[in-house]
Design a protein around this motif. Structure first.
Motif, PDB file in Angstrom:
ATOM      1  N   LEU A 165       8.893 127.216 -42.251  1.00 22.03           N
ATOM      2  CA  LEU A 165       7.952 128.008 -41.007  1.00 22.03           C
ATOM      3  C   LEU A 165       6.444 127.985 -41.724  1.00 22.03           C
ATOM      4  CD1 LEU A 165       9.873 131.227 -39.394  1.00 22.03           C
ATOM      5  CD2 LEU A 165       9.666 128.990 -38.536  1.00 22.03           C
ATOM      6  N   GLY A 166       5.887 126.987 -43.093  1.00 27.08           N
ATOM      7  CA  GLY A 166       4.565 126.903 -43.065  1.00 27.08           C
ATOM      8  C   GLY A 166       4.102 126.371 -42.811  1.00 27.08           C
ATOM      9  N   GLY A 167       2.430 126.443 -42.642  1.00 25.37           N
ATOM     10  CA  GLY A 167       1.548 125.484 -41.954  1.00 25.37           C
ATOM     11  C   GLY A 167       1.090 124.532 -42.393  1.00 25.37           C
ATOM     12  N   ALA A 168       1.271 124.560 -43.996  1.00 29.55           N
ATOM     13  CA  ALA A 168       0.485 123.463 -44.784  1.00 29.55           C
ATOM     14  C   ALA A 168      -1.010 123.847 -45.442  1.00 29.55           C
ATOM     15  CB  ALA A 168       0.659 121.922 -44.648  1.00 29.55           C
ATOM     16  N   ASP A 169      -1.062 125.139 -45.190  1.00 32.01           N
ATOM     17  CA  ASP A 169      -3.108 125.997 -45.367  1.00 32.01           C
ATOM     18  C   ASP A 169      -2.315 127.043 -46.070  1.00 32.01           C
ATOM     19  OD1 ASP A 169      -4.893 127.280 -44.450  1.00 32.01           O
ATOM     20  OD2 ASP A 169      -5.997 124.956 -44.063  1.00 32.01           O
ATOM     21  N   PRO A 170      -2.638 127.234 -46.758  1.00 30.65           N
ATOM     22  CA  PRO A 170      -2.869 128.585 -47.882  1.00 30.65           C
ATOM     23  C   PRO A 170      -2.611 129.496 -46.680  1.00 30.65           C
ATOM     24  CG  PRO A 170      -4.273 127.357 -49.165  1.00 30.65           C
ATOM     25  CD  PRO A 170      -4.008 126.285 -47.823  1.00 30.65           C
TER      26      PRO A 170
ATOM     27  N   VAL B  27       9.329 137.440 -37.055  1.00 28.53           N
ATOM     28  CA  VAL B  27       8.577 137.170 -36.331  1.00 28.53           C
ATOM     29  C   VAL B  27       7.248 136.051 -37.097  1.00 28.53           C
ATOM     30  CG1 VAL B  27       6.599 138.554 -35.012  1.00 28.53           C
ATOM     31  CG2 VAL B  27       8.625 139.098 -35.091  1.00 28.53           C
ATOM     32  N   ILE B  28       6.770 135.566 -37.017  1.00 32.31           N
ATOM     33  CA  ILE B  28       5.577 134.619 -36.616  1.00 32.31           C
ATOM     34  C   ILE B  28       4.588 135.415 -35.841  1.00 32.31           C
ATOM     35  CG2 ILE B  28       3.499 132.937 -36.531  1.00 32.31           C
ATOM     36  CD1 ILE B  28       6.556 130.870 -36.631  1.00 32.31           C
ATOM     37  N   GLN B  29       3.197 136.153 -36.822  1.00 33.75           N
ATOM     38  CA  GLN B  29       2.148 136.663 -36.337  1.00 33.75           C
ATOM     39  C   GLN B  29       1.002 135.795 -36.800  1.00 33.75           C
ATOM     40  OE1 GLN B  29       3.596 140.445 -35.202  1.00 33.75           O
ATOM     41  NE2 GLN B  29       0.733 140.755 -34.416  1.00 33.75           N
ATOM     42  N   ARG B  30       0.373 136.486 -35.816  1.00 36.35           N
ATOM     43  CA  ARG B  30      -1.257 136.655 -36.413  1.00 36.35           C
ATOM     44  C   ARG B  30      -1.643 137.012 -37.091  1.00 36.35           C
ATOM     45  NH1 ARG B  30      -6.128 137.072 -34.657  1.00 36.35           N
ATOM     46  NH2 ARG B  30      -5.768 137.762 -32.630  1.00 36.35           N
ATOM     47  N   GLY B  31      -2.838 137.217 -37.768  1.00 37.92           N
ATOM     48  CA  GLY B  31      -3.413 138.264 -38.711  1.00 37.92           C
ATOM     49  C   GLY B  31      -4.795 138.076 -39.432  1.00 37.92           C
ATOM     50  N   GLY B  32      -5.444 138.690 -38.533  1.00 36.87           N
ATOM     51  CA  GLY B  32      -6.726 137.800 -38.268  1.00 36.87           C
ATOM     52  C   GLY B  32      -7.122 137.164 -38.420  1.00 36.87           C
ATOM     53  N   THR B  33      -7.853 135.646 -39.486  1.00 35.30           N
ATOM     54  CA  THR B  33      -7.982 134.531 -39.677  1.00 35.30           C
ATOM     55  C   THR B  33      -6.863 134.010 -40.275  1.00 35.30           C
ATOM     56  OG1 THR B  33      -9.041 134.781 -41.399  1.00 35.30           O
ATOM     57  CG2 THR B  33     -10.444 134.863 -39.229  1.00 35.30           C
ATOM     58  N   SER B  34      -5.688 135.352 -40.381  1.00 32.54           N
ATOM     59  CA  SER B  34      -4.655 133.974 -41.375  1.00 32.54           C
ATOM     60  C   SER B  34      -2.560 133.804 -40.119  1.00 32.54           C
ATOM     61  CB  SER B  34      -4.360 134.870 -42.072  1.00 32.54           C
ATOM     62  OG  SER B  34      -4.827 134.624 -42.867  1.00 32.54           O
TER      63      SER B  34
ATOM     64  N   CYS C 266       3.464 135.863 -46.509  1.00 33.97           N
ATOM     65  CA  CYS C 266       4.751 136.202 -46.049  1.00 33.97           C
ATOM     66  C   CYS C 266       4.653 137.495 -45.851  1.00 33.97           C
ATOM     67  CB  CYS C 266       5.678 135.818 -47.056  1.00 33.97           C
ATOM     68  SG  CYS C 266       7.676 136.634 -46.273  1.00 33.97           S
ATOM     69  N   ALA C 267       4.816 138.556 -45.036  1.00 36.56           N
ATOM     70  CA  ALA C 267       4.623 139.939 -44.672  1.00 36.56           C
ATOM     71  C   ALA C 267       6.661 140.390 -44.762  1.00 36.56           C
ATOM     72  CB  ALA C 267       3.758 140.148 -44.081  1.00 36.56           C
TER      73      ALA C 267
ATOM     74  N   GLY D  46       1.246 134.392 -40.369  1.00 34.47           N
ATOM     75  CA  GLY D  46       2.224 134.236 -41.751  1.00 34.47           C
ATOM     76  C   GLY D  46       2.901 135.045 -41.159  1.00 34.47           C
ATOM     77  N   VAL D  47       4.626 134.788 -41.054  1.00 42.43           N
ATOM     78  CA  VAL D  47       5.783 135.502 -41.366  1.00 42.43           C
ATOM     79  C   VAL D  47       6.272 136.919 -42.001  1.00 42.43           C
ATOM     80  CG1 VAL D  47       8.392 134.686 -41.597  1.00 42.43           C
ATOM     81  CG2 VAL D  47       6.884 132.977 -41.224  1.00 42.43           C
ATOM     82  N   TYR D  48       6.908 137.376 -41.133  1.00 40.61           N
ATOM     83  CA  TYR D  48       7.094 139.075 -41.447  1.00 40.61           C
ATOM     84  C   TYR D  48       8.034 139.170 -40.862  1.00 40.61           C
ATOM     85  CZ  TYR D  48       1.962 139.846 -40.526  1.00 40.61           C
ATOM     86  OH  TYR D  48       0.276 139.893 -40.486  1.00 40.61           O
ATOM     87  N   LEU D  49       9.133 140.137 -42.290  1.00 41.96           N
ATOM     88  CA  LEU D  49      10.684 139.767 -42.222  1.00 41.96           C
ATOM     89  C   LEU D  49      10.883 141.271 -42.510  1.00 41.96           C
ATOM     90  CD1 LEU D  49      11.047 136.538 -44.948  1.00 41.96           C
ATOM     91  CD2 LEU D  49      11.367 136.847 -42.692  1.00 41.96           C
ATOM     92  N   HIS D  50      12.236 141.745 -42.139  1.00 42.36           N
ATOM     93  CA  HIS D  50      12.188 143.141 -42.574  1.00 42.36           C
ATOM     94  C   HIS D  50      12.988 143.073 -44.418  1.00 42.36           C
ATOM     95  CE1 HIS D  50      12.261 145.730 -38.820  1.00 42.36           C
ATOM     96  NE2 HIS D  50      12.387 144.236 -38.136  1.00 42.36           N
ATOM     97  N   GLU D  51      12.536 144.142 -44.726  1.00 38.00           N
ATOM     98  CA  GLU D  51      13.120 143.645 -46.356  1.00 38.00           C
ATOM     99  C   GLU D  51      14.554 144.381 -45.999  1.00 38.00           C
ATOM    100  OE1 GLU D  51      12.072 146.785 -49.487  1.00 38.00           O
ATOM    101  OE2 GLU D  51      13.070 147.684 -48.630  1.00 38.00           O
ATOM    102  N   LYS D  52      15.644 145.106 -45.472  1.00 42.01           N
ATOM    103  CA  LYS D  52      16.718 145.121 -45.188  1.00 42.01           C
ATOM    104  C   LYS D  52      17.290 143.512 -45.061  1.00 42.01           C
ATOM    105  CE  LYS D  52      16.768 146.063 -39.694  1.00 42.01           C
ATOM    106  NZ  LYS D  52      17.365 144.606 -39.845  1.00 42.01           N
TER     107      LYS D  52
END
Length: 386
Positions: A53-58, A10-17, A63-64, A19-25
């Motif tokens: 999938l990175g956006g070339a910005d810190p 899942v690509i999710q915006r969190g606040g002003t960042s 990754c979550a 990230g790519v959100y992944l299941h540990e499994k």
């Protein structure tokens, strides 16, 4: 697809960042292979991250990793990886407060926690800092409600408010609210001389300095050439702070061994300045002080979530540099408003002075989040081999 494996993401915006959100499994158990897979997902190392999938910005190379809780007082485990853009490095030392704001909604939408309406409290165990934080997420029809009228500077439009409670994150990385035992310290910096710093650890550890020690005003923007020319000197100061709190043995190795932490920030008295993102005037009377935070060796375009926690807490600790530039009204109302490059961010803070030192009682701030994409990311098969 031949030669690739697909991983749910899942690509999710969190606040002003973002990230790519992944299941540990869904990730390899072997840490070395897991890290290679994450680097491949983001397309690192590559300055454009063009093959991932990175956006070339810190702020968009985060990754979550979400999994079942290892503690009975948590609903989910959450591991944050800062993915370096130009080097094959993942930094797991600290948390990201903005990305944290997407964890609760992700857990709800993925069916990982029971849903209560109109609000679900998600207890999140951050494995990076070994601390619990709570996310208060608005819900509707069994899912996260992303629609609302809450606005945060640095993000277009509005969304549903997510309150993040970081009250239990004092000493997140070092075990101490004041890692050196002092509200401020004097250090010697080559080519600069002796300067004063304050190191505080809440949410994430941070090193605070006055911009004047580098000949700056404190209201510069991320693209200001005077700042860019000083990035190496700023990194030297950060490296010294990293050694002082035990993150590295050699300050010159901080860029490679601990690139994301501690963060370093300028703090100065309230001033007028122009917002970096929308060109609006931020008035001195709107903020309690001005700060510019540096993350992954460049100026943060807004302000990090955990940085907001740490900076807000530092403002209420007597004797820190932040405390000395903060307006007295913040102490009275127990709400700190920080002026950052793109606007302002406020945090509710309560710090108690006891005979054993300072104790964090409250640290809560609002964010918004949005689920942008769900699907599969295709990872080259070679990334799964040692």
């Amino acid at each position: 697809m031949r030669g690739f494996r697909k991983i749910p993401c899942v690509i999710q915006r969190g606040g002003t960042s973002k990230g790519v959100y992944l299941h540990e499994k869904d990730l390899p158990e072997d840490p070395e292979i897991r890290n290679k897979v994450i680097l491949a997902i983001f397309g690192s190392p590559d300055i454009r991250q063009i093959d991932g999938l990175g956006g070339a910005d810190p702020l968009t190379s985060k990754c979550a990793i979400i999994g079942p809780p290892e503690r009975s007082d948590a609903d989910v485990n959450y591991t944050m990886a800062q993915v370096d853009i130009t080097k094959p490095i993942l930094d797991f030392r600290g948390n990201c407060g903005n990305i944290s704001s997407g964890v609760g909604p992700f857990a709800i939408d993925e069916g990982l926690v029971p849903v209560k309406e109109p609000e679900t409290v998600v207890r999140i165990y951050n494995t990076n800092t070994k601390k619990i934080l709570k996310a208060y997420v608005q819900t509707i029809d069994g899912k996260s409600n992303y629609i609302g009228d809450y606005a945060i500077d640095g993000v277009p439009g509005t969304g549903s408010k997510i309150l993040l409670d970081y009250s239990e994150t004092a000493g997140a990385a070092t075990g101490k609210l004041l890692p050196t035992g002092n509200p401020s310290d004097i250090i010697h910096v080559p080519s600069i001389g002796e300067i004063e710093i304050s190191i505080v650890d809440a949410g994430n550890p941070m090193c605070f300095i006055k911009p004047e020690v580098l000949g700056l005003s404190g209201i510069e923007g991320p693209l200001d050439q005077d700042v860019i020319r000083l990035l190496d000197k700023i990194e030297i100061i950060r490296g010294i702070a990293a050694k002082m709190i035990g993150f590295v043995d050699d300050p010159s190795r901080a860029r490679f061994e601990s690139p994301a932490g501690p963060m370093i920030a300028f703090v100065s008295e309230p001033k007028d300045y122009i917002s970096f993102t929308d060109g609006k005037m931020v008035r001195a009377e709107e903020v309690d002080f001005v700060s510019r935070c540096f993350f992954m060796q460049e100026m943060h375009k807004t302000y990090p979530g955990t940085g907001t926690v740490c900076t807000g807490v530092a403002a209420l600790i007597e004797g820190t540099i932040v405390n000395r530039v903060c307006s007295p009204r913040a102490m009275e109302r127990k709400t700190v408003c920080i002026g950052h490059p793109s606007g302002t961010i406020s945090i509710e803070v309560e710090v108690e002075k006891t005979k054993d030192g300072f104790k964090l009682k409250k640290a809560a701030f609002g964010r918004t989040s949005r689920r942008i994409m769900e699907g599969f990311v295709y990872v080259p098969e070679v990334a799964f081999k040692k």
